[in-house]
Motif scaffolding. Structure first.
Motif, PDB file in Angstrom:
ATOM      1  N   ILE A  10       0.860  -1.179   0.000  1.00 40.36           N
ATOM      2  CA  ILE A  10       0.000   0.000   0.000  1.00 40.36           C
ATOM      3  C   ILE A  10       0.897   1.229   0.000  1.00 40.36           C
ATOM      4  O   ILE A  10       1.736   1.395   0.881  1.00 40.36           O
ATOM      5  N   MET A  12       1.237   4.417   1.031  1.00 43.03           N
ATOM      6  CA  MET A  12       0.750   5.462   1.920  1.00 43.03           C
ATOM      7  C   MET A  12       1.867   6.504   2.026  1.00 43.03           C
ATOM      8  O   MET A  12       2.829   6.323   2.754  1.00 43.03           O
ATOM      9  N   TYR A  13       1.712   7.539   1.273  1.00 33.25           N
ATOM     10  CA  TYR A  13       2.742   8.552   1.193  1.00 33.25           C
ATOM     11  C   TYR A  13       2.759   9.432   2.430  1.00 33.25           C
ATOM     12  O   TYR A  13       1.747   9.562   3.123  1.00 33.25           O
ATOM     13  N   ILE A  17      -0.067  10.959   5.586  1.00 29.20           N
ATOM     14  CA  ILE A  17       0.094  10.751   7.026  1.00 29.20           C
ATOM     15  C   ILE A  17       0.161  12.077   7.767  1.00 29.20           C
ATOM     16  O   ILE A  17      -0.359  12.210   8.875  1.00 29.20           O
ATOM     17  N   ILE A  25      -6.935   8.008   7.441  1.00 27.34           N
ATOM     18  CA  ILE A  25      -5.842   7.169   6.927  1.00 27.34           C
ATOM     19  C   ILE A  25      -6.290   5.721   6.808  1.00 27.34           C
ATOM     20  O   ILE A  25      -5.986   5.048   5.813  1.00 27.34           O
ATOM     21  N   ASN A  26      -7.025   5.216   7.800  1.00 31.08           N
ATOM     22  CA  ASN A  26      -7.507   3.831   7.742  1.00 31.08           C
ATOM     23  C   ASN A  26      -8.429   3.617   6.549  1.00 31.08           C
ATOM     24  O   ASN A  26      -8.304   2.623   5.826  1.00 31.08           O
ATOM     25  N   ALA A  29      -6.374   3.868   3.297  1.00 22.79           N
ATOM     26  CA  ALA A  29      -5.523   2.690   3.093  1.00 22.79           C
ATOM     27  C   ALA A  29      -6.332   1.509   2.586  1.00 22.79           C
ATOM     28  O   ALA A  29      -5.880   0.759   1.708  1.00 22.79           O
ATOM     29  N   THR A  30      -7.546   1.333   3.100  1.00 21.52           N
ATOM     30  CA  THR A  30      -8.396   0.249   2.617  1.00 21.52           C
ATOM     31  C   THR A  30      -8.812   0.486   1.175  1.00 21.52           C
ATOM     32  O   THR A  30      -8.813  -0.440   0.361  1.00 21.52           O
ATOM     33  N   ILE A  32      -7.170   2.225  -1.082  1.00 21.10           N
ATOM     34  CA  ILE A  32      -5.989   2.042  -1.933  1.00 21.10           C
ATOM     35  C   ILE A  32      -5.668   0.559  -2.092  1.00 21.10           C
ATOM     36  O   ILE A  32      -5.300   0.106  -3.175  1.00 21.10           O
ATOM     37  N   SER A  33      -5.827  -0.223  -1.016  1.00 22.98           N
ATOM     38  CA  SER A  33      -5.493  -1.644  -1.117  1.00 22.98           C
ATOM     39  C   SER A  33      -6.448  -2.407  -2.026  1.00 22.98           C
ATOM     40  O   SER A  33      -6.087  -3.447  -2.562  1.00 22.98           O
ATOM     41  N   SER A  55     -10.862  -1.626   8.346  1.00 21.58           N
ATOM     42  CA  SER A  55     -10.317  -0.524   9.136  1.00 21.58           C
ATOM     43  C   SER A  55     -10.413  -0.795  10.629  1.00 21.58           C
ATOM     44  O   SER A  55      -9.820  -0.079  11.419  1.00 21.58           O
TER      45      SER A  55
END
Length: 133
Positions: A10, A12-13, A17, A25-26, A29-30, A32-33, A55
């Motif tokens: 993933i 995550m740049y 953050i 973010i959670n 991230a989901t 993006i994944s 998440s």
């Protein structure tokens, strides 16, 4: 016999953050994944329930007060927690959309999400250069 899993890390740049809170973010991230990178325009089709599950928002804490409940009350509490976590995911997705991190498109009654991976990148790099140069 080992299976060959194609696992994509993933991305995550650091600007995500720095400028987003934990819930955002959670959810991001989901999203993006689950993004399909095989297409020319990477989009994500994932349900709010799945985002809430991955998440960790819909997890019921295993405490003594939870164990004291009977089975029907446990089921009711879990359903209530799942419904509130789905509403939270909807709220966070609206926040991300208003901030410009994601863009939502509705095509044939399905909601597609596109992530802007360069969101606030220039601002982050400018602040980084000012601090370390």
């Amino acid at each position: 016999m080992k299976k060959n899993l194609n696992i994509t890390p993933i991305g995550m740049y650091p600007w995500f953050i720095k400028y987003l809170n934990g819930g955002q973010i959670n959810v991001l991230a989901t999203i993006i994944s689950y993004t399909d990178y095989d297409l020319d325009n990477p989009v994500c089709i994932v349900s709010n329930r799945l985002i809430a599950f991955h998440s960790g928002f819909s997890k019921v804490q295993d405490t003594d007060s939870y164990q004291a409940l009977d089975d029907i009350e446990k089921i009711n509490l879990k359903n209530k927690k799942i419904n509130s976590s789905i509403q939270y995911v909807k709220t966070v997705k609206r926040q991300l959309e208003q901030m410009g991190v994601i863009k939502r498109q509705v095509i044939d009654s399905k909601s597609y999400v596109t992530v802007n991976m360069d969101w606030n990148k220039s601002k982050f790099l400018k602040e980084f250069d000012e601090r370390f140069n």
